[in-house]
Structures are given as structure tokens and as C-alpha cells.
Write a protein that holds these residues in place. Structure first.
Motif, short mmCIF file in Angstrom:
data_model
loop_
_atom_site.label_atom_id
_atom_site.label_comp_id
_atom_site.label_asym_id
_atom_site.label_seq_id
_atom_site.Cartn_x
_atom_site.Cartn_y
_atom_site.Cartn_z
N ILE A 153 0.81 -1.11 0.18
CA ILE A 153 0.10 0.20 -0.07
C ILE A 153 1.12 1.26 -0.08
N VAL A 154 0.82 2.08 -1.07
CA VAL A 154 1.72 3.16 -1.18
C VAL A 154 1.30 4.31 -1.00
N MET A 155 1.45 5.17 -0.04
CA MET A 155 0.91 6.47 0.43
C MET A 155 1.89 7.51 -0.43
N PRO A 156 1.32 8.52 -0.32
CA PRO A 156 2.29 9.77 -0.63
C PRO A 156 3.61 9.89 -0.28
N GLY A 157 4.56 10.03 -1.00
CA GLY A 157 6.01 10.01 -0.65
C GLY A 157 6.78 10.62 -1.55
N VAL A 183 -1.69 -1.01 -4.20
CA VAL A 183 -2.64 0.27 -4.00
C VAL A 183 -1.82 1.40 -3.80
N LEU A 184 -2.42 2.14 -4.45
CA LEU A 184 -1.80 3.88 -4.51
C LEU A 184 -3.00 4.49 -3.74
N PHE A 185 -2.50 5.07 -2.56
CA PHE A 185 -3.64 5.76 -1.73
C PHE A 185 -3.30 7.32 -2.09
N GLY A 186 -4.66 7.87 -2.08
CA GLY A 186 -4.67 9.33 -2.53
C GLY A 186 -4.75 9.64 -4.24
N SER A 187 -5.87 9.80 -4.54
CA SER A 187 -5.96 9.98 -6.26
C SER A 187 -5.51 11.40 -6.63
N GLU A 188 -5.81 12.35 -5.63
CA GLU A 188 -5.12 13.79 -6.19
C GLU A 188 -3.84 13.83 -6.17
N TYR A 189 -2.83 13.03 -5.29
CA TYR A 189 -1.57 13.07 -5.06
C TYR A 189 -0.87 12.33 -6.43
N TRP A 190 -1.54 10.93 -6.46
CA TRP A 190 -1.19 10.14 -7.71
C TRP A 190 -1.66 10.36 -9.00
N GLY A 191 -2.62 11.23 -9.09
CA GLY A 191 -3.34 11.43 -10.42
C GLY A 191 -2.30 11.89 -11.66
N GLY A 192 -1.56 12.76 -11.18
CA GLY A 192 -0.55 13.15 -12.30
C GLY A 192 0.32 12.18 -12.81
N TRP A 196 0.10 10.57 -16.62
CA TRP A 196 1.36 10.31 -17.54
C TRP A 196 1.61 8.81 -18.09
N LEU A 197 1.52 7.90 -17.16
CA LEU A 197 1.48 6.53 -17.23
C LEU A 197 0.64 6.21 -18.45
N THR A 198 -0.53 6.76 -18.30
CA THR A 198 -1.79 6.37 -19.31
C THR A 198 -1.43 7.03 -20.70
N LYS A 199 -1.38 8.52 -20.66
CA LYS A 199 -1.27 9.34 -21.59
C LYS A 199 -0.04 9.28 -22.62
N THR A 216 -4.32 -0.30 -8.12
CA THR A 216 -5.40 0.32 -7.63
C THR A 216 -5.21 1.50 -7.22
N VAL A 217 -5.99 2.61 -7.41
CA VAL A 217 -6.08 3.74 -6.83
C VAL A 217 -7.32 4.08 -5.81
N THR A 218 -7.23 4.69 -4.64
CA THR A 218 -8.23 4.63 -3.88
C THR A 218 -7.92 5.95 -2.64
N ASP A 219 -9.15 6.52 -2.36
CA ASP A 219 -9.00 7.48 -1.29
C ASP A 219 -9.44 6.99 0.04
N ASP A 220 -9.85 5.53 -0.11
CA ASP A 220 -10.66 5.03 1.31
C ASP A 220 -9.46 4.10 1.92
N PRO A 221 -9.16 4.43 3.27
CA PRO A 221 -8.32 3.30 4.00
C PRO A 221 -8.97 2.16 4.05
N ASP A 222 -10.18 1.86 4.33
CA ASP A 222 -10.53 0.60 4.49
C ASP A 222 -10.63 -0.15 2.91
N GLU A 223 -11.06 0.63 1.92
CA GLU A 223 -10.82 -0.09 0.39
C GLU A 223 -9.82 -0.57 0.31
N ALA A 224 -8.43 0.22 0.56
CA ALA A 224 -7.28 0.00 0.52
C ALA A 224 -6.66 -1.47 1.08
N VAL A 225 -7.35 -1.55 2.30
CA VAL A 225 -7.00 -2.93 2.86
C VAL A 225 -7.77 -3.89 2.32
#
Length: 244
Positions: A153-157, A183-192, A196-199, A216-225
């Protein structure tokens, strides 16, 4: 868990990673053979410390995240949820996001593991680690992360977090590890990065479009787990179906 050593030409406080990479080729016959043994000892120590710990998930993220940051609080919740699910939480053992995940696991009566690294700006493991080991070499530490984790589970860093993320993605893409949820946690942080990977990267055919499904990208801690747990259950069912 490590033994202090005095190497020829090593100045006080110099990191062994840096010393290894800065050495000239002519050093091999004099010093590098002994360095290989030092590296081997770190692998042995890591394998020995974590042998038989059970299913675990690594949580990565910035050491600079403060306690009042929502990402810190989310990481704490993730650590707690992992513990409640019977999963061990592994982090880099430092402050920030790592501390938060360790704290969540520890306070939920789970096993809280810290794999520390010798750095000039971080000292020691955080107080919420109840099973820890310190490393001198990044590549040894990363091997231990992958060997004893069933998912990330990868948080912003920062650079370290990105290094760990792309190491995992490469291993899954090349099937060096299988059934390994990321799992990438934080759609705003990882969105860019995802854009880039997509486009760019996928459009240029530097990766396959299907590689975008490796995380998988999520903003919900429970969903991440839940994503991790679901992937682990699917992997277990697949092994059973194969009689493994």
C-alpha cells in the motif's frame, strides 16, 4: 541487528551504500570481497529476523508527513485494519507515514515491523515498531520488503517511495512475483503520475495498456486494505486449485 565494521578508506559517518558505489574497480581485490560478505550478512540477518512472521503487507510513504496530515491519519487506520485482519504491517520504520502505519498496527495489537535504513537525516526506528531490523544497503532492504510482503500500500511520498513503487510494479509486470496487489492511496497525489503513465508511457507503447491494471487507486483506507485482502484470497484460491 547489525555489526559495526571499520572498512579501509571509510570515513566516520560515511554510509556503506555510498562507500560501495563510490569505490573504484581496483578496490575489488582489496576491499570488495569483504564487502560482499558484509552484504551477505545483511541478507542473513534480514531472513533470520523475519522468517515465519506470517502474511504481511508493506505500507510505504513519506517520512516528512506530520501527525495532523490526513494522510498520516489514513496510514494509521490502514495499520489498524491490517492488524484486525490478521496481517502484519511492515514499513521502513521511520517517522511520518511509516510511523503512522506502525502505530495503527501496534495499537490494534498487531505485529508492527520496521525495516530501517542508515540515512544521514533519519535516526533509529520509530517507537511503534515491535519487531525491527536496521540495514546499511538499500538493495538488501528492498529484497526483504518484497520477500516478506504479500502486497504494497503506497501512500504519498518522495523518491524513496517512488523507488519502492516502481520496483514492485516491475516485479509484477515481469511476473517475478504473482498475485501481488499494489494500492496507491490518494487520487489527488497520484493522479498526475497515473495520467502520465496512461497518456504518455502507454500511448508510446513503452508499457502495455494492461499494465495500468497492476495497481489500484483509492482514497479510502478501508478500501485499500479490502483490495489487498481480496487479492490475497484470490491468490490463495488459485494455489489451492493448482494443488499447491
Amino acid at each position: 541487528m547489525h555489526v559495526e565494521a571499520s572498512w579501509p578508506g571509510k570515513t566516520p559517518g560515511m554510509q556503506l551504500d555510498r562507500y560501495l558505489l563510490a569505490s573504484s574497480q581496483e578496490d575489488f581485490t582489496h576491499n570488495d570481497v569483504w564487502r560482499v560478505l558484509r552484504i551477505q550478512s545483511e541478507f542473513v540477518s534480514g531472513f533470520g529476523a523475519l522468517a515465519g512472521i506470517g502474511p504481511a503487507v508493506s505500507v510505504f510513504g513519506s517520512a516528512r508527513t506530520s501527525e495532523d496530515n490526513p494522510y498520516y491519519q489514513a496510514a494509521e487506520r490502514i495499520g489498524a485494519r491490517l492488524a484486525e485482519a490478521g496481517l502484519i504491517t511492515i514499513t521502513g520504520g521511520g517517522p511520518g507515514i511509516m510511523e503512522a502505519a506502525n502505530k495503527g498496527a501496534y495499537e490494534a495489537d498487531g505485529v508492527s515491523v520496521g525495516l530501517g535504513i542508515e540515512l544521514p537525516f533519519e535516526t533509529g526506528l520509530n517507537k511503534w515498531v515491535n519487531k525491527g531490523i536496521n540495514f546499511r544497503y538499500f538493495f538488501v532492504r528492498k529484497t526483504i520488503f518484497v520477500k516478506y510482503s504479500q502486497g504494497f500500500i503506497v501512500m504519498p511520498g518522495g523518491f524513496g517511495t517512488l523507488d519502492e513503487l516502481f520496483e514492485a510494479l516491475t516485479l509484477v509486470q515481469t511476473e517475478k512475483v504473482t498475485g501481488f496487489p499494489i494500492v496507491l492511496f490518494g487520487s489527488e497525489y497520484w493522479g498526475g503520475l497515473v495520467d502520465w503513465l496512461t497518456k504518455v508511457v502507454a500511448e508510446e507503447r513503452c508499457i502495455s495498456p494492461k499494465d495500468l491494471n497492476l495497481f489500484t487507486v483509492t482514497d479510502d483506507p478501508d478500501e485499500a486494505v479490502d483490495v489487498v485482502i481480496s487479492a490475497l484470497m484470490d491468490a490463495h484460491s488459485a494455489r489451492q486449485a493448482k494443488g499447491l
